[in-house]
Scaffold this active site. Sequence first.
Site, PDB file in Angstrom:
ATOM      1  N   GLU A   1      26.247  38.243  46.277  1.00  0.00           N
ATOM      2  CA  GLU A   1      27.342  39.130  45.871  1.00  0.00           C
ATOM      3  C   GLU A   1      26.848  40.172  44.867  1.00  0.00           C
ATOM      4  OE1 GLU A   1      31.092  37.424  44.711  1.00  0.00           O
ATOM      5  OE2 GLU A   1      31.275  36.287  46.580  1.00  0.00           O
TER       6      GLU A   1
ATOM      7  N   HIS B   1      33.551  44.109  43.681  1.00  0.00           N
ATOM      8  CA  HIS B   1      32.474  43.185  44.045  1.00  0.00           C
ATOM      9  C   HIS B   1      32.494  42.951  45.548  1.00  0.00           C
ATOM     10  CE1 HIS B   1      35.748  40.235  43.592  1.00  0.00           C
ATOM     11  NE2 HIS B   1      35.014  39.323  44.214  1.00  0.00           N
TER      12      HIS B   1
ATOM     13  N   HIS C   1      32.035  40.396  49.056  1.00  0.00           N
ATOM     14  CA  HIS C   1      32.281  39.040  49.554  1.00  0.00           C
ATOM     15  C   HIS C   1      31.528  38.853  50.866  1.00  0.00           C
ATOM     16  CE1 HIS C   1      36.271  37.361  47.672  1.00  0.00           C
ATOM     17  NE2 HIS C   1      35.324  37.533  46.779  1.00  0.00           N
TER      18      HIS C   1
ATOM     19  N   ASP D   1      38.917  35.169  41.403  1.00  0.00           N
ATOM     20  CA  ASP D   1      39.157  36.615  41.325  1.00  0.00           C
ATOM     21  C   ASP D   1      40.529  36.902  40.711  1.00  0.00           C
ATOM     22  OD1 ASP D   1      36.742  37.237  42.552  1.00  0.00           O
ATOM     23  OD2 ASP D   1      37.613  37.230  44.566  1.00  0.00           O
TER      24      ASP D   1
HETATM   25 ZN   LIG Z   1      35.511  37.425  44.779  1.00  0.00          ZN
END
Ligand SMILES: [Zn+2]
Length: 162
Positions: A36, A100, A102, A113
């Site tokens: 990530e 971000h 995934h 999150d």
């Molecule tokens: Zn996440």
Amino acid sequence: MKEMIFPLPDGRKLLIRPEALEKMRKYRQLQKKDTEAGGILIGRILFESNDFIIDNVSEPMFSDIRKRAYFKRKPAAHQAYFDTEWAASDGRCFYLGEWHTHPETIPHPSIVDMTDWNRIMNLSFESDYLFFVIVGTQGTKVWGADRDNERIIELRGEKNYE
Ligand SMILES: [Zn+2]
């Protein structure tokens, strides 16, 4: 690549510029080993319309923790990047949220999150809205945090998928 435009519930708009999208989408987790990535959203609030524009994002820094399904941003290096951009823009840019990646096609926020976004929403910022972007392998989704009403909703644009 085209920009992405999202209407907000109060009639304003969020626009994400192609350069910012490109920077985030470069980190799509297309390979099994890809970890990530993430950073902060940097942009402007337009005079009169109060529309939001995300012009730029910070990219993963050496100090961040990056795993297959985990990203932890360490603030210092991203803050330093923001400070440089802020000075270059004569103080005209704002922190507008977080992004971000995934490792899933169409991204969904995890409990972690949601908890993090709720925490951030209640910190002190100039902007009344913050945005949270998750970049999946096929779709990019955006959530808007209305800080006055303490509400986070998924924003639906014309084009969430490539
Ligand atoms: Zn996440």
